[in-house]
Design an enzyme around this catalytic site. Sequence first.
Site, mmCIF file in Angstrom:
data_model
loop_
_atom_site.group_PDB
_atom_site.id
_atom_site.type_symbol
_atom_site.label_atom_id
_atom_site.label_comp_id
_atom_site.label_asym_id
_atom_site.label_seq_id
_atom_site.Cartn_x
_atom_site.Cartn_y
_atom_site.Cartn_z
ATOM 1 N N LYS A 53 0.842 -1.210 0.000
ATOM 2 C CA LYS A 53 0.000 0.000 0.000
ATOM 3 C C LYS A 53 0.868 1.248 0.000
ATOM 4 C CE LYS A 53 -3.897 -2.389 2.040
ATOM 5 N NZ LYS A 53 -4.675 -2.794 3.217
ATOM 6 N N GLN A 97 -4.647 -1.524 9.318
ATOM 7 C CA GLN A 97 -4.662 -2.853 8.704
ATOM 8 C C GLN A 97 -5.335 -3.858 9.634
ATOM 9 O OE1 GLN A 97 -3.726 -3.441 5.602
ATOM 10 N NE2 GLN A 97 -4.045 -5.639 5.646
ATOM 11 N N ASP A 120 -10.453 3.424 3.693
ATOM 12 C CA ASP A 120 -10.838 2.016 3.549
ATOM 13 C C ASP A 120 -12.354 1.890 3.332
ATOM 14 O OD1 ASP A 120 -9.263 -0.273 3.475
ATOM 15 O OD2 ASP A 120 -8.850 -0.255 5.625
HETATM 16 N N1 GUN Z 1 -6.965 -6.701 5.740
HETATM 17 C C1 GUN Z 1 -7.233 -7.397 4.616
HETATM 18 N N2 GUN Z 1 -7.754 -6.579 3.684
HETATM 19 C C2 GUN Z 1 -7.811 -5.362 4.235
HETATM 20 C C3 GUN Z 1 -8.249 -4.089 3.768
HETATM 21 O O1 GUN Z 1 -8.705 -3.913 2.643
HETATM 22 N N3 GUN Z 1 -8.133 -3.071 4.645
HETATM 23 C C4 GUN Z 1 -7.648 -3.226 5.890
HETATM 24 N N4 GUN Z 1 -7.596 -2.163 6.681
HETATM 25 N N5 GUN Z 1 -7.242 -4.377 6.358
HETATM 26 C C5 GUN Z 1 -7.319 -5.435 5.527
#
Ligand code: GUN
Length: 284
Positions: A53, A97, A120
């Site tokens: 990311k 996350q 998100d």
């Molecule tokens: N864990 C797995 N996929 C995601 C996501 O899209 N966002 C976040 N914050 N955690 C994740």
Amino acid sequence: MTAQLIDGNALAQQVRGEVAGRVAALKARGVQPHLTVILVGEDPASQVYTRSKVADSEQTGLGATLERYPADMTQADLLDRIAALNADPAVHGILVQLPLPPHMDSHAVIEAIAPHKDVDGFHVASAGALMVGQPGFRPCTPYGCMKMLESIGIKDLKGKHAVVIGRSNIVGKPMAMMLLAANATVTVCHSGTPDLGALTRQADIVVAAVGKRNVLTADMVKPGAVVIDVGMNRDDAGKLCGDVDFAGVKEVAGWITPVPGGVGPMTRAMLLVNTIEAAERTSR
Ligand code: GUN
């Protein structure tokens, strides 16, 4: 019939190019858009995801910081850190996350993020905005699926029947809302829905988001249908595969997304879209 592929890598690259242009425009006005990613603990998959990311962001000119904290961080300390980021005008997007360590309440943590920084799209305010058709951030995976449909010329879904398999808060439910907003008739199922095939065979668009192999097989698909595979699983040989029996379904469907190289790269790209959008909104 052999389905045409919807190439998530190529489309994601195009989306990143558009984001880079928007980033440059904002920078020209003296604003450096910035995403802060928080990782608590040592989960190996999460470490990979969060690093990607940040790398994706930097590639498009977005500023990005990965903040790493030990697995025994207290929830109170995490909430304090989120409050500080909420108040920091140099930070436009905040992503925590998941999964968080078991002693933390993920819901409480996500709700602590200011909705205007919730890139998100997991905050209840974001979910509510999507539900009532107000501007807010859309969860990246279903948002990416909608972009994939758009890329093959499907924008207004009036008269189309979409079947979503899976009803998670971050994929199935928001996916259904976005399809409804695009005027589709929407059926939401789960893997245990009786005679799932009877429903999917009526669908012009099937989105499979269960997290289980072979949820959708060729006999369950109407010829020519669009099949979007959100799954990320491993087959017996350890190879990455989706929820769809790709080899079988591609002989029936009109369009299909591969795994890997389908929805995954689009999810990553849409986080960048949400982040630049967040920065643009606060600097209007
Ligand atoms: N864990 C797995 N996929 C995601 C996501 O899209 N966002 C976040 N914050 N955690 C994740």
